[in-house]
Design an enzyme around this catalytic site. Structure first.
Site, PDB file in Angstrom:
ATOM      1  N   GLU A  85      -9.364  16.771  -3.067  1.00 28.21           N
ATOM      2  CA  GLU A  85     -10.408  15.975  -2.395  1.00 28.21           C
ATOM      3  C   GLU A  85     -11.142  15.063  -3.380  1.00 28.21           C
ATOM      4  O   GLU A  85     -11.700  15.547  -4.373  1.00 28.21           O
ATOM      5  CB  GLU A  85     -11.408  16.918  -1.705  1.00 28.21           C
ATOM      6  N   HIS A 382     -18.591   7.955  -1.644  1.00 29.00           N
ATOM      7  CA  HIS A 382     -17.153   7.962  -1.363  1.00 29.00           C
ATOM      8  C   HIS A 382     -16.585   6.555  -1.492  1.00 29.00           C
ATOM      9  O   HIS A 382     -15.510   6.347  -2.038  1.00 29.00           O
ATOM     10  CB  HIS A 382     -16.895   8.474   0.056  1.00 29.00           C
TER      11      HIS A 382
END
Ligand code: MEV
Length: 427
Positions: A85, A382
């Site tokens: 991730e 992100h």
């Protein structure tokens, strides 16, 4: 190997080879000591994999990153993390950087006691069954310890036997015997399961019942690890919020996760984002830790956040306590070459050392998640990472990569096509 300084500024900006060199230098070793990171067959030889599980047809790779900046109990440490991730390693490193300015993380470990369970059914006289076990406690402990002389010689072994009762939905009564076993530096499943299985005839004789199940409990609540951190408000300022506001919002975010199981599941998932990658990198059984963490999170009957965040004296205090049944001597921790390297990178000497680092990373990860969620949201971070990935794919040099990343963020347009257009239009 020992890290003298885990503060590796701009580590993320280096190439993979440069990062390996910087890691070797921080550990004061030659870079060729890390050569298995460049060679999958050395990282986990097929012949080793073939002996680890059944029906092996290959091996499976994950990105292996290093979280920087950690100070735990006054010592700097670089943390290997194996995870798919994005943002996990970056968030842990960023929070560790903030924490190190106020002394980093402090941790404690309350010992390596695992619980071996024996569930006894078909008992006619529960009271005398219980009295018989209580009366024979010493002999039962001696017998169980005779099954693992090495563990006992090293100071481990069964330290106590406790009894519980269950009333099943079927009306059946069950006597539950808990063997409290100090498993020292092992995860403990083998030692505990062997003892529980081999005590069966004695328990059946003493209770007149039948031992149905004999296995360790993953709710390892006698093997707890705590990590704490204290951050003065002025270290928490973000562009949009001052530190005091950030701290108050983080405390509220944690309170919400204490009150709401739907939020608690996600909150605790964020903690496990830090914990599982270190468990995987060190060859530990992350399903066991996951199971223990979530069962412990529901210990008072409602599933809640595992962390506590409070404010005292203009300082934000974070705390995470959870079961941490990790080992460093058996199974994959011993046979997997990259797992061994991970333990060496962190200079792990005992299961206690590893447990404490793992929980510190879990707390850092939670800090990063709720800090972002309670302020700007997680998408900006992100997107920055995503922009960096795109920029590194088409930028031809470090200056161009930085420029491209900045363009995508400034124009709030993080796409490969947009990046190509920015580049074409640059004079
Ligand atoms: C995402 O992998 C983890 C978070 O959802 C954790 C959280 O919500 O606290 C960001």
């Amino acid at each position: 190997m020992k890290t003298s300084n885990s503060r590796l500024p701009k580590y993320f900006k280096l190439s993979v080879e440069e990062r390996q060199a910087a890691l070797a230098s921080a550990l004061s070793i030659e870079v060729d000591k890390l050569d298995l990171l460049m060679d999958n067959e050395k990282a986990l030889p097929l012949s080793t994999a073939d002996k680890m599980i059944e029906n092996v047809v290959g091996t499976f790779q994950l990105p292996f990153g290093i979280a920087t900046n950690f100070t735990v109990n006054g010592s700097d440490v670089l943390i290997p993390m194996a995870v798919e991730e994005p943002s996990v390693v970056a968030a842990a490193s960023n929070m560790a950087r903030i924490a190190r300015d106020s002394g980093g993380f402090t941790t404690s470990y309350n010992g390596s006691i695992m619980i071996g369970q024996m569930h006894v059914i078909n008992i006619d006289d529960m009271e005398s069954a219980q009295l018989n076990i209580e009366g024979a406690k010493k002999e039962l402990m001696e017998k169980a310890n005779s099954f693992d002389k090495t563990l006992v010689a090293l100071g481990g072994g069964v330290k106590d036997i406790q009894l519980r009762h269950l009333a099943l939905g079927t009306g059946e009564k069950v006597l539950v015997i808990h063997l409290h076993v100090n498993v020292l530096d092992a995860m403990g499943a083998n030692a505990v399961n062997t003892m529980a299985e081999r005590l069966t005839p004695d328990i059946e004789k003493l209770t007149g019942g039948t031992v149905l199940l004999r296995i360790l409990s993953n709710l390892a609540d006698q093997r707890l690890t705590t990590a704490k951190v204290a951050i003065p408000f002025d270290h928490l300022d973000t562009g949009d919020f001052n530190g005091s506001e950030v701290a108050k919002r983080m405390v509220l975010a944690n309170e919400i996760a204490l009150a709401d199981p739907y939020r608690a599941a996600t909150h605790n998932k964020g903690i496990m984002n830090g914990i599982d990658p270190v468990l995987i990198a060190t060859g530990n059984d992350w399903r066991a830790i996951e199971a223990g963490a979530h069962a412990f999170a529901a210990k008072d009957g409602q599933y809640r956040a595992l962390t506590k965040w409070t404010i005292q004296d203009e300082t934000l205090h974070g705390e995470l306590t959870m079961p941490m049944a990790v080992g460093i001597i058996g199974g994959a921790t011993k046979t997997h070459p990259t797992a061994r390297l991970s333990l060496e990178i962190m200079n792990i000497q005992s299961a206690a050392d590893l447990a404490q680092l793992v929980v510190a990373v879990g707390l850092a990860q939670n800090m990063g998640a709720i800090r972002a969620l309670a302020t700007e949201g997680i998408q900006r971070g992100h997107m920055t990472l995503h922009a960096r990935n795109i920029a590194s794919q088409i930028g031809r040099n470090p200056e161009e990569i930085d420029w491209l990343e900045a363009q995508m963020i400034e124009h709030n347009d993080v796409r490969m096509d947009a990046a190509k257009e920015f580049l074409n239009n640059r004079k």
